[in-house]
Design a protein around this motif. Structure first.
Motif, mmCIF file in Angstrom:
data_model
loop_
_atom_site.group_PDB
_atom_site.id
_atom_site.type_symbol
_atom_site.label_atom_id
_atom_site.label_comp_id
_atom_site.label_asym_id
_atom_site.label_seq_id
_atom_site.Cartn_x
_atom_site.Cartn_y
_atom_site.Cartn_z
ATOM 1 N N PHE A 7 0.817 -1.208 0.000
ATOM 2 C CA PHE A 7 0.000 0.000 0.000
ATOM 3 C C PHE A 7 0.853 1.262 0.000
ATOM 4 O O PHE A 7 0.416 2.312 -0.470
ATOM 5 C CB PHE A 7 -0.985 -0.017 1.167
ATOM 6 C CG PHE A 7 -2.155 -0.920 0.905
ATOM 7 C CD1 PHE A 7 -3.051 -0.631 -0.111
ATOM 8 C CD2 PHE A 7 -2.338 -2.066 1.648
ATOM 9 C CE1 PHE A 7 -4.121 -1.469 -0.380
ATOM 10 C CE2 PHE A 7 -3.407 -2.912 1.391
ATOM 11 C CZ PHE A 7 -4.300 -2.612 0.377
ATOM 12 N N ILE A 10 1.521 1.700 -3.675
ATOM 13 C CA ILE A 10 0.295 2.192 -4.305
ATOM 14 C C ILE A 10 0.107 3.684 -4.014
ATOM 15 O O ILE A 10 -0.304 4.461 -4.887
ATOM 16 C CB ILE A 10 -0.926 1.371 -3.844
ATOM 17 C CG1 ILE A 10 -0.815 -0.069 -4.350
ATOM 18 C CG2 ILE A 10 -2.226 1.997 -4.310
ATOM 19 C CD1 ILE A 10 -0.749 -0.181 -5.855
ATOM 20 N N ALA A 11 0.423 4.099 -2.789
ATOM 21 C CA ALA A 11 0.315 5.517 -2.446
ATOM 22 C C ALA A 11 1.291 6.350 -3.273
ATOM 23 O O ALA A 11 0.940 7.448 -3.742
ATOM 24 C CB ALA A 11 0.567 5.716 -0.955
ATOM 25 N N SER A 14 -0.077 6.623 -6.754
ATOM 26 C CA SER A 14 -1.199 7.558 -6.748
ATOM 27 C C SER A 14 -0.705 9.002 -6.765
ATOM 28 O O SER A 14 -1.232 9.835 -7.513
ATOM 29 C CB SER A 14 -2.073 7.302 -5.521
ATOM 30 O OG SER A 14 -3.120 8.222 -5.462
ATOM 31 N N PHE A 61 -9.639 9.254 -5.639
ATOM 32 C CA PHE A 61 -10.010 7.844 -5.787
ATOM 33 C C PHE A 61 -8.783 6.951 -5.768
ATOM 34 O O PHE A 61 -7.681 7.363 -6.089
ATOM 35 C CB PHE A 61 -10.800 7.633 -7.087
ATOM 36 C CG PHE A 61 -12.161 8.231 -7.061
ATOM 37 C CD1 PHE A 61 -13.227 7.540 -6.517
ATOM 38 C CD2 PHE A 61 -12.386 9.503 -7.559
ATOM 39 C CE1 PHE A 61 -14.486 8.099 -6.488
ATOM 40 C CE2 PHE A 61 -13.637 10.072 -7.538
ATOM 41 C CZ PHE A 61 -14.698 9.366 -7.001
ATOM 42 N N SER A 62 -9.020 5.706 -5.435
ATOM 43 C CA SER A 62 -7.954 4.712 -5.394
ATOM 44 C C SER A 62 -7.481 4.377 -6.802
ATOM 45 O O SER A 62 -8.221 4.504 -7.775
ATOM 46 C CB SER A 62 -8.467 3.439 -4.712
ATOM 47 O OG SER A 62 -7.549 2.391 -4.878
ATOM 48 N N SER A 65 -9.604 1.910 -8.823
ATOM 49 C CA SER A 65 -10.874 2.303 -9.410
ATOM 50 C C SER A 65 -10.683 2.580 -10.897
ATOM 51 O O SER A 65 -9.575 2.784 -11.376
ATOM 52 C CB SER A 65 -11.392 3.558 -8.700
ATOM 53 O OG SER A 65 -12.554 4.024 -9.313
#
Length: 116
Positions: A7, A10-11, A14, A61-62, A65
């Motif tokens: 995660f 992922i951050a 993002s 949003f993630s 998505s």
């Protein structure tokens, strides 16, 4: 521990996507309105709205998505199609010649002026 690292990655992805969209938005904002028309692309307000929504979507949003994927497609279309055309029309992105000068006349070939 593995999930926490996943995660974390992922951050970072993002944030990178958000910054990419923000860069595209700022780039679209600094070009003149008439450059978009001269390049035969959609208008400046259109691209500002699309890129602004893409940046907000990528921030809220993630990555998992589908909305950030749609935003990423819009940003990529701007970066690879609209941005080079607008830069060329406004005189910022033409081909480089010896001596560091860009541009040239419309009759210039790859090795100099064409006199045919």
């Amino acid at each position: 521990m593995l999930i926490t690292g996943f995660f974390g990655v992922i951050a970072l992805v993002s944030w990178a996507l958000f910054l990419f969209a923000l860069f595209a938005f700022v780039d679209a904002a600094i070009h003149r309105e008439d450059a978009y028309r001269a390049a035969d692309k959609n208008t400046k307000p259109f691209w500002l709205i699309i890129l602004g929504i893409a940046a907000v979507v990528m921030k809220l949003f993630s990555v998992f998505s589908f909305l950030p994927v749609i935003g990423l497609v819009a940003v990529i279309v701007y970066m690879v199609d609209v941005r080079p055309a607008v830069r060329q029309v406004s005189g910022r992105g033409g081909p480089r010649r010896r001596g560091g000068r860009g541009g040239g006349s419309s009759s210039d070939g790859p090795y100099g002026p064409y006199n045919g």
